[in-house]
Design a protein around this motif. Structure first.
Motif, PDB file in Angstrom:
ATOM      1  N   ARG A 137      31.329  74.986  15.460  1.00  0.00           N
ATOM      2  CA  ARG A 137      32.539  73.965  15.238  1.00  0.00           C
ATOM      3  C   ARG A 137      33.259  74.332  14.101  1.00  0.00           C
ATOM      4  O   ARG A 137      32.691  74.662  13.096  1.00  0.00           O
ATOM      5  N   ARG A 142      37.169  68.544  14.228  1.00  0.00           N
ATOM      6  CA  ARG A 142      37.255  67.101  14.767  1.00  0.00           C
ATOM      7  C   ARG A 142      38.863  66.674  14.596  1.00  0.00           C
ATOM      8  O   ARG A 142      39.360  66.456  15.502  1.00  0.00           O
ATOM      9  N   MET A 145      40.866  68.957  16.899  1.00  0.00           N
ATOM     10  CA  MET A 145      40.767  68.487  18.536  1.00  0.00           C
ATOM     11  C   MET A 145      41.690  67.162  18.709  1.00  0.00           C
ATOM     12  O   MET A 145      42.127  66.974  19.754  1.00  0.00           O
ATOM     13  N   ARG A 202      39.104  69.629  26.240  1.00  0.00           N
ATOM     14  CA  ARG A 202      38.081  68.936  25.552  1.00  0.00           C
ATOM     15  C   ARG A 202      36.324  69.336  25.845  1.00  0.00           C
ATOM     16  O   ARG A 202      35.582  68.810  25.223  1.00  0.00           O
ATOM     17  N   TRP A 205      34.197  70.163  23.166  1.00  0.00           N
ATOM     18  CA  TRP A 205      33.325  69.287  22.444  1.00  0.00           C
ATOM     19  C   TRP A 205      31.856  69.591  23.076  1.00  0.00           C
ATOM     20  O   TRP A 205      30.962  69.209  22.425  1.00  0.00           O
ATOM     21  N   ASP A 206      31.476  69.935  24.205  1.00  0.00           N
ATOM     22  CA  ASP A 206      30.253  69.979  24.749  1.00  0.00           C
ATOM     23  C   ASP A 206      29.811  71.524  24.595  1.00  0.00           C
ATOM     24  O   ASP A 206      28.549  71.480  24.482  1.00  0.00           O
ATOM     25  N   GLU A 210      27.587  70.934  16.366  1.00  0.00           N
ATOM     26  CA  GLU A 210      27.856  70.578  14.827  1.00  0.00           C
ATOM     27  C   GLU A 210      27.023  71.527  13.922  1.00  0.00           C
ATOM     28  O   GLU A 210      25.792  71.646  14.207  1.00  0.00           O
TER      29      GLU A 210
ATOM     30  N   CYS B  18      37.810  62.845  23.551  1.00  0.00           N
ATOM     31  CA  CYS B  18      36.740  64.002  23.588  1.00  0.00           C
ATOM     32  C   CYS B  18      36.003  63.977  24.726  1.00  0.00           C
ATOM     33  O   CYS B  18      35.222  64.866  25.060  1.00  0.00           O
ATOM     34  N   ARG B  34      31.371  60.972  18.105  1.00  0.00           N
ATOM     35  CA  ARG B  34      31.666  62.283  18.042  1.00  0.00           C
ATOM     36  C   ARG B  34      33.042  62.656  17.407  1.00  0.00           C
ATOM     37  O   ARG B  34      32.976  63.535  16.483  1.00  0.00           O
ATOM     38  N   CYS B  35      34.039  61.936  17.739  1.00  0.00           N
ATOM     39  CA  CYS B  35      35.546  62.573  17.362  1.00  0.00           C
ATOM     40  C   CYS B  35      35.977  61.178  16.524  1.00  0.00           C
ATOM     41  O   CYS B  35      37.080  61.672  15.974  1.00  0.00           O
TER      42      CYS B  35
END
Ligand SMILES: [Zn+2]
Ligand SMILES: [Zn+2]
Lengths: 213, 207
Positions: A137, A142, A145, A202, A205-206, A210, B18, B34-35
């Protein structure tokens, strides 16, 4: 249907479920075959789709879009024939002209939709993808996105390209006007944007994790 | 159909930003772990906001159509065009295909959006079980096509820019185009504030 229990203590359910955004129905996730699209059994909305282009493909698309964007801005977008001589004008030529000619509102709308929002969006996507390529990331992932999600429907470059076509045909009623290379570069940009519309960013994200500091 | 579990029944909330599936904590406003975005079971005050925006957009749509959107000045000849007369001009002067595109984007689409959103709001507020799948599709269609209505705004903008370079002819945008731009933006906001999950929240849930 039983609930998965891992991770619940952190308030986090593991990514084993899909929730349909359009009707709130819960589905168990499954691996999609190549090109397959998972649809909601209740409302038929798309839950997820399998993409042939991976993160690298997306990055390549963004880079292509950037090149098209630069050319669309450098090259003149139209040539006008007036009193025997030809005048070419770039996008910024048009925007500055409108500002000076007391059409500030239209000028600002044009500058936003055609220049600032696309450049901002491509920059953010490029930044995020550059790191996502390695499964990481990016710093500010964050925020980037969330911002991308919020500005999503407000980029209107493809509408603009069609608008230019109509404008050129209309202007042809008054004087000679020829579309130039710049507008075709924007045409390419429009095609890339359309291709991107089917990709759910999106997923990043998966796909990314992190970074542990 | 009633066999499909809904997030609310399972105590889950999906994050819109997200896509993460989160546990709902009743009585607390939780953020997505998460976001960081705020999580809502349903968009806040969806009906009220959507109605307000829809009515506002409708009031802007009237001057957008009545007032001229563009003035063209050729040698001693001043010509003010409304959206509709612009379409007619395109048709008459030999571009019927573009006339159809502009007519669709500027007149058909906004009017259909008003009807579609009005229909969705009324039927959902009544908890109607009528044609739910079709209504869900209608909402997605409204969301998808909304911003194409900006077409006419861009046409006027570009025409202005193009013709500024001429010495004897002139094109200038008139207030109508601003009202039209506002109509498009406000209807987009209206369709965003509508929560499609409300379509499925009716009293008679078994369909
Ligand atoms: Zn659904
Ligand atoms: Zn989230």
């Amino acid at each position: 249907m039983t609930m998965p229990v891992q991770g619940v203590q952190h308030g986090i359910a593991p990514p084993t479920l899909w929730i349909c955004e359009h009707c709130d129905t819960v589905f168990r996730r499954r691996v999609l075959a190549c090109g397959e699209v998972a649809r909601c059994a209740r409302c038929d909305a798309i839950l997820a789709r399998h993409h042939r282009v991976g993160v690298r493909g997306m990055l390549a698309l963004v880079l292509t879009a950037m090149i098209a964007f630069i050319q669309g801005n450098i090259w003149p977008i139209v040539t006008l024939g007036l009193n025997g001589h030809l005048i070419s004008t770039t996008l910024w030529g048009c925007i500055v002209m409108m500002w000076n000619e007391h059409a500030q509102v239209v000028s600002v709308i044009a500058a936003m939709t055609l220049f600032f929002i696309p450049i901002f969006k491509m920059g953010l996507l490029g930044w995020v993808l550059l790191y996502a390529r390695k499964g990481e990331r990016a710093p500010g992932f964050r925020l980037a996105m969330v911002t991308l999600h919020r500005i999503g429907p407000w980029t209107m470059s493809e509408v603009f390209v069609l608008g230019t076509l109509v404008a050129i045909v209309k202007a042809h009623m008054y004087f000679d006007v020829v579309p130039n290379a710049g507008i075709f570069a924007y045409g390419v940009l429009m095609l890339i944007i359309t291709a991107f519309a089917s990709i759910d960013v999106r997923e990043l994200w998966d796909l990314t994790e992190e970074r542990r500091a | 159909m009633s066999g499909l579990p809904r997030a609310g029944d399972l105590g889950l909330i999906g994050c819109h930003v997200c896509g993460m599936v989160c546990r709902d904590v009743p009585g607390h406003d939780v953020g997505c772990p998460r976001c960081g975005s705020a999580l809502h079971n349903r968009k806040a005050a969806s009906y009220t906001r959507c109605w307000a925006l829809l009515i506002a957009a409708f009031f802007f749509y009237i001057p957008a159509n009545v007032l001229p959107i563009m003035r063209t000045v050729s040698v001693g000849d001043v010509d003010d065009n409304t959206i509709l007369s612009g379409v007619i001009e395109l048709w008459v002067k030999g571009s019927p295909d573009l006339a159809v595109i502009v007519f669709t984007a500027s007149i058909v689409v906004p009017v259909l959006k008003f009807f579609a959103l009005g229909l969705l709001l009324i039927s959902s507020q009544r908890g109607s079980g009528w044609a739910r799948r079709q209504r869900a599709k209608l909402y997605r269609l409204v969301e998808f096509i909304g911003y194409w209505s900006m077409l006419d705004v861009f046409v006027v903008a570009l025409l202005t820019a193009l013709v500024q370079f001429g010495f004897f002819s002139q094109v200038e945008p008139l207030p109508g185009v601003v009202f039209f731009g506002l109509t498009v933006v406000i209807t987009m906001l209206a369709s965003m504030t509508f929560d499609p999950r409300l379509i499925w929240d009716g009293r008679d849930f078994d369909d």
